[in-house]
Design an enzyme around this catalytic site. Structure first.
Site, PDB file in Angstrom:
ATOM      1  NE  ARG A  29      -4.289  -1.438   0.751  1.00 26.15           N
ATOM      2  CZ  ARG A  29      -5.493  -1.206   0.257  1.00 26.15           C
ATOM      3  NH1 ARG A  29      -5.833   0.000  -0.155  1.00 26.15           N
ATOM      4  NH2 ARG A  29      -6.371  -2.183   0.190  1.00 26.15           N
ATOM      5  CG  ASP A  30       1.957   5.467  -2.235  1.00 27.71           C
ATOM      6  OD1 ASP A  30       2.702   5.421  -3.240  1.00 27.71           O
ATOM      7  OD2 ASP A  30       1.985   6.405  -1.394  1.00 27.71           O
ATOM      8  CB  ILE A  31       3.170   5.680   3.066  1.00 25.91           C
ATOM      9  CG1 ILE A  31       3.005   5.841   4.570  1.00 25.91           C
ATOM     10  CG2 ILE A  31       3.897   6.880   2.478  1.00 25.91           C
ATOM     11  CD1 ILE A  31       4.332   5.777   5.342  1.00 25.91           C
ATOM     12  CG  ASN A  87       6.105   8.842 -11.585  1.00 22.82           C
ATOM     13  OD1 ASN A  87       5.371   8.996 -12.559  1.00 22.82           O
ATOM     14  ND2 ASN A  87       5.654   8.855 -10.336  1.00 22.82           N
ATOM     15  CB  VAL A  96      11.301   5.833  -4.005  1.00 20.33           C
ATOM     16  CG1 VAL A  96      12.063   4.614  -3.461  1.00 20.33           C
ATOM     17  CG2 VAL A  96      10.599   6.573  -2.867  1.00 20.33           C
ATOM     18  CG  HIS A 100       8.233   2.640  -7.425  1.00 23.17           C
ATOM     19  ND1 HIS A 100       9.472   3.258  -7.376  1.00 23.17           N
ATOM     20  CD2 HIS A 100       7.293   3.629  -7.392  1.00 23.17           C
ATOM     21  CE1 HIS A 100       9.280   4.578  -7.304  1.00 23.17           C
ATOM     22  NE2 HIS A 100       7.967   4.824  -7.322  1.00 23.17           N
ATOM     23  CG  HIS A 102       2.787   4.971  -8.645  1.00 29.04           C
ATOM     24  ND1 HIS A 102       2.748   5.518  -7.388  1.00 29.04           N
ATOM     25  CD2 HIS A 102       4.004   5.292  -9.147  1.00 29.04           C
ATOM     26  CE1 HIS A 102       3.888   6.178  -7.149  1.00 29.04           C
ATOM     27  NE2 HIS A 102       4.672   6.042  -8.210  1.00 29.04           N
TER      28      HIS A 102
END
Ligand code: AMP
Length: 334
Positions: A29-31, A87, A96, A100, A102
């Site tokens: 889960r994205d924070i 990205n 980051v 990764h 999204h």
């Protein structure tokens, strides 16, 4: 190079909400979610970004998308739709530097072109060229305007707007001294008519307002006293206008455009359009000087009348009376 937050999450050094995990991929889960469902699908292998991908990573990246597909189905967002994005580097907005993806879903996410980059700011050379164009347009407009007989004044001229006093009006209502009569006596009846009044047409004012013709009552109407007042311009209302027309010779000017004049005008008026007053100077110089000059236009501000009066004034005509009710009021009084 310092280990990223995701390497530490993968190493369980930092807690996270894990949604999926296998030997090569982890999904958390994205924070700070940007949509109702915001997951991060992270290859465990250290790859900084899309830009550092190698051929050997192709299958791994392909698997990332399969994980995304399955997670979307698991969360029930597959049918409505979702977005999988990554990205890359600074302009891509990457924060980051561990590859990764999204997975965003749960609401309409908008079209990609709705976040189109803003247009580049105008460069100084574009501004300069634009300024030159505007300047050229202004110059051309000025030249054409100066060549146009109906030219528009650059600055709206403020005319003297002085109301005629009753004594100024009475002065031109008084008859010429008659031998044996008291000086300055107020006439008991209208004085001589004008040549304009005799040309009255069907638009003539009411009989009581229209100067009678010389043929009707020649003996009863001595000429009014006329004393030139060069440069005198005064505004008058309907009553004074009618009285001055009844009192003695006058020169009546309609300062409206030719079309309006043709549609209808006060009997006896000659047409000198205010917008062309300068170009009508030869005609203006022909105007009689031995009588009052009456001017009207549409009424109100009386700009057109004042334009004509201004030119007449320059050549020493006067008195000049501007009927401020103009054609609009005259029609209602007929
Ligand atoms: P990006 O800006 O594309 O590099 O995405 C980095 C994402 O990582 C952002 O959406 C962050 O909210 C997310 N993030 C950062 N730290 C954490 C964390 N400790 N746990 C989960 N997500 C994180």
């Amino acid at each position: 190079m310092e280990r990223t937050i995701f390497e530490r999450i993968i190493a369980r050094e930092i807690p996270s909400t894990i949604e999926y995990e296998d030997d090569e991929i982890i999904a958390i889960r994205d924070i700070a979610p940007s949509a109702p469902l915001h997951l991060l699908i992270i290859p465990k292998r250290v790859i900084r970004s899309v830009d550092t991908l190698e051929q050997a990573d192709a299958e791994l990246v392909g698997r990332v998308f399969l994980v995304a597909r399955d997670l979307a189905r698991k969360h029930g967002v597959a049918e409505d739709g979702y977005r999988v994005v990554t990205n890359c580097n600074d302009h891509g907005g990457q924060t980051v530097f561990h590859l990764h993806f999204h997975l965003l879903a749960g609401q309409p996410l908008g079209r990609m072109n709705s976040q189109a980059p803003t247009a580049p700011k105008a460069s100084s050379s574009m501004l300069f060229e634009g300024g030159l164009l505007v300047l050229a347009a202004i110059c051309m407009a000025a030249v054409f305007n100066s060549m146009n007989p109906k030219q528009i004044p650059w600055v709206k001229k403020e005319y003297e707007r002085t109301q005629a006093t009753s004594s100024e009006i009475e002065r031109y209502l008084a008859p010429a001294p008659v031998p044996g009569a008291a000086q300055g006596a107020v006439p008991s009846m209208p004085t001589a008519p004008t040549e304009q009044a005799t040309s009255a047409t069907s638009t003539s004012p009411k009989p009581s307002e229209t100067p009678a013709t010389a043929a009707e009552k020649p003996a009863e109407r001595p000429k009014s006293t006329f004393v030139a007042e060069p440069g005198m311009v005064r505004e008058i209302g309907y009553e004074a206008f009618v009285r001055l027309m009844s009192a003695g010779p006058f020169h009546l000017i309609d300062a409206r455009g030719a079309e309006k004049f043709a549609e209808g005008h006060i009997p006896g008026a000659v047409n000198i359009y205010g917008g062309e007053a300068q170009s009508r100077i030869p005609d203006i110089l022909q105007s009689p000087r031995d009588r009052v000059i009456l001017i009207y236009c549409d009424g109100g501000e009386c700009e057109l009348s004042h334009h004509v009066a201004d030119v007449l004034k320059q050549f020493g005509f006067g008195p000049i009376f501007i009927y401020t009710g103009g054609w609009a009021e005259w029609q209602t009084k007929r």
